[in-house]
Scaffold this active site. Sequence first.
Site, PDB file in Angstrom:
ATOM      1  N   ASP A   1       0.817  -1.230   0.000  1.00 56.45           N
ATOM      2  CA  ASP A   1       0.000   0.000   0.000  1.00 56.45           C
ATOM      3  C   ASP A   1       0.844   1.271   0.000  1.00 56.45           C
ATOM      4  OD1 ASP A   1       1.010   0.081   2.589  1.00 56.45           O
ATOM      5  OD2 ASP A   1      -0.805  -0.773   3.467  1.00 56.45           O
ATOM      6  N   GLY A   2       2.165   1.116  -0.032  1.00 56.97           N
ATOM      7  CA  GLY A   2       3.039   2.294  -0.146  1.00 56.97           C
ATOM      8  C   GLY A   2       3.691   2.725   1.155  1.00 56.97           C
ATOM      9  N   GLU A   3       3.205   2.217   2.292  1.00 59.03           N
ATOM     10  CA  GLU A   3       3.845   2.602   3.553  1.00 59.03           C
ATOM     11  C   GLU A   3       5.252   2.015   3.616  1.00 59.03           C
ATOM     12  OE1 GLU A   3       1.413   1.616   6.938  1.00 59.03           O
ATOM     13  OE2 GLU A   3      -0.011   3.231   6.506  1.00 59.03           O
TER      14      GLU A   3
ATOM     15  N   ARG B   1      14.560  26.084   3.924  1.00 54.84           N
ATOM     16  CA  ARG B   1      14.333  27.391   3.290  1.00 54.84           C
ATOM     17  C   ARG B   1      13.101  28.104   3.846  1.00 54.84           C
ATOM     18  NH1 ARG B   1      14.964  25.509  -2.831  1.00 54.84           N
ATOM     19  NH2 ARG B   1      14.220  23.615  -1.829  1.00 54.84           N
TER      20      ARG B   1
ATOM     21  N   HIS C   1      20.662  25.691   4.671  1.00 54.64           N
ATOM     22  CA  HIS C   1      20.317  26.966   4.031  1.00 54.64           C
ATOM     23  C   HIS C   1      20.220  28.093   5.054  1.00 54.64           C
ATOM     24  CE1 HIS C   1      18.819  29.720   1.098  1.00 54.64           C
ATOM     25  NE2 HIS C   1      17.862  30.048   1.936  1.00 54.64           N
TER      26      HIS C   1
ATOM     27  N   ASP D   1      24.493  35.490  -4.833  1.00 57.76           N
ATOM     28  CA  ASP D   1      23.788  36.520  -4.057  1.00 57.76           C
ATOM     29  C   ASP D   1      24.576  36.828  -2.786  1.00 57.76           C
ATOM     30  OD1 ASP D   1      23.128  34.497  -2.162  1.00 57.76           O
ATOM     31  OD2 ASP D   1      21.366  33.966  -3.345  1.00 57.76           O
TER      32      ASP D   1
ATOM     33  N   LYS E   1      21.064  39.446  -6.185  1.00 59.87           N
ATOM     34  CA  LYS E   1      19.901  38.706  -6.684  1.00 59.87           C
ATOM     35  C   LYS E   1      18.621  39.245  -6.067  1.00 59.87           C
ATOM     36  CE  LYS E   1      18.725  34.388  -5.203  1.00 59.87           C
ATOM     37  NZ  LYS E   1      18.924  32.933  -5.055  1.00 59.87           N
TER      38      LYS E   1
ATOM     39  N   ARG F   1      14.784  37.857  -5.700  1.00 63.16           N
ATOM     40  CA  ARG F   1      13.878  36.731  -5.993  1.00 63.16           C
ATOM     41  C   ARG F   1      12.457  37.250  -6.108  1.00 63.16           C
ATOM     42  NH1 ARG F   1      13.618  31.562  -6.578  1.00 63.16           N
ATOM     43  NH2 ARG F   1      15.742  31.033  -5.954  1.00 63.16           N
TER      44      ARG F   1
ATOM     45  N   ASP G   1      27.070  27.934  -4.806  1.00 60.48           N
ATOM     46  CA  ASP G   1      25.804  28.154  -4.092  1.00 60.48           C
ATOM     47  C   ASP G   1      25.538  26.954  -3.186  1.00 60.48           C
ATOM     48  OD1 ASP G   1      23.515  29.461  -3.348  1.00 60.48           O
ATOM     49  OD2 ASP G   1      22.644  29.562  -5.354  1.00 60.48           O
TER      50      ASP G   1
HETATM   51  C1  R5P Z   1      18.793  30.867  -2.151  1.00 62.31           C
HETATM   52  O1  R5P Z   1      18.988  31.775  -1.360  1.00 62.31           O
HETATM   53  C2  R5P Z   1      19.717  29.692  -2.282  1.00 62.31           C
HETATM   54  O2  R5P Z   1      20.980  29.974  -1.798  1.00 62.31           O
HETATM   55  C3  R5P Z   1      19.787  29.236  -3.719  1.00 62.31           C
HETATM   56  O3  R5P Z   1      20.349  30.293  -4.493  1.00 62.31           O
HETATM   57  C4  R5P Z   1      18.423  28.902  -4.249  1.00 62.31           C
HETATM   58  O4  R5P Z   1      17.784  27.968  -3.425  1.00 62.31           O
HETATM   59  C5  R5P Z   1      18.533  28.363  -5.647  1.00 62.31           C
HETATM   60  O5  R5P Z   1      17.253  28.136  -6.128  1.00 62.31           O
HETATM   61  P1  R5P Z   1      16.981  28.062  -7.686  1.00 62.31           P
HETATM   62  O6  R5P Z   1      17.915  27.051  -8.265  1.00 62.31           O
HETATM   63  O7  R5P Z   1      15.534  27.640  -7.760  1.00 62.31           O
HETATM   64  O8  R5P Z   1      17.197  29.440  -8.242  1.00 62.31           O
END
Ligand code: R5P
Length: 283
Positions: A34-36, A91, A124, A162, A185, A187, A211
């Site tokens: 069942d996926g569990e 995040r 993060h 960033d 950057k 977002r 990153d």
């Molecule tokens: C954001 O602050 C992180 O350091 C990454 O830059 C971010 O999670 C990257 O996300 P994406 O690849 O969707 O631009």
Amino acid sequence: MIVIGGSSSPKLSASLANKLGATLAKTDIKRFPDGEGYVRVLDQLDGQDVVLVSNTYPDEKMIETLLLCDAIEEFEYKRFTLVIPYFGYSRQDKQFNPGEPISARAMVRALEVYPDMVLTVDIHADSTIEWFETCDAKNVSAHLEIANKLKEIGVDFIVSPDEGRIRTAEKVSKDIGVPCDYLVKDRIDGNIVRIEPKHIDVSGKRVAIVDDIISTGGTIIKASNELKKLGAASVIAACTHGLFANNALDRLNMCCDNVISSDTLENQTTAFSVAPAIAREIA
Ligand code: R5P
């Protein structure tokens, strides 16, 4: 010492066991019809230092991590360290809008009841570590491992996409002995980012963008385009956690000369291991 690997980290757990001179435990990890999920630790853990390497991403691995923690709790172990190579949900470390959860805190609350110590890599948001109350927790930086790989490939310049990641980029550039700068950057939403034009002297240079996470690839694609406009000879995208949502890797390969990531998430871009960084903390 004995290392148990969750199904998300077979290679990393084997590398870590090797680095620590520890036994790699045998497990049975499968699914019911069942996926569990079902997990079983097949080795004896009584009296041992136990290290579990297991991710909280994607969601099903979070359940597996909880089940493995619970299985470990049934033994009379000496000390239990939970290694979460990629800490999913970090995040969302605050409420961006009313009515939202603080997802990172929810993850911490579910996990912290089991281990004596939690180690995670290049998380993060450092603030996530502060949510841990009932066990010790530490974020491990993989800057040396990233630097070693980039040194081997050959780069002349490190760029943070960033301001948030500038500290890691600076450490990597210092380890290699090359200059470093950052882009600015903005977002717009989960899918759209804007990189402000900025003059960086990368003309004719082999540049690495460093990153923590690559998810949709939007950040790196915009940064790479900007660096190529500034005359970069080549652009490598290097990250700790390669999530590569949807077709991110195909799109990245069209604008970057190389894409590399660590084994916190094991995939086709994995080019270096964070096992030495984790082992330095445990040994
Ligand atoms: C954001 O602050 C992180 O350091 C990454 O830059 C971010 O999670 C990257 O996300 P994406 O690849 O969707 O631009």
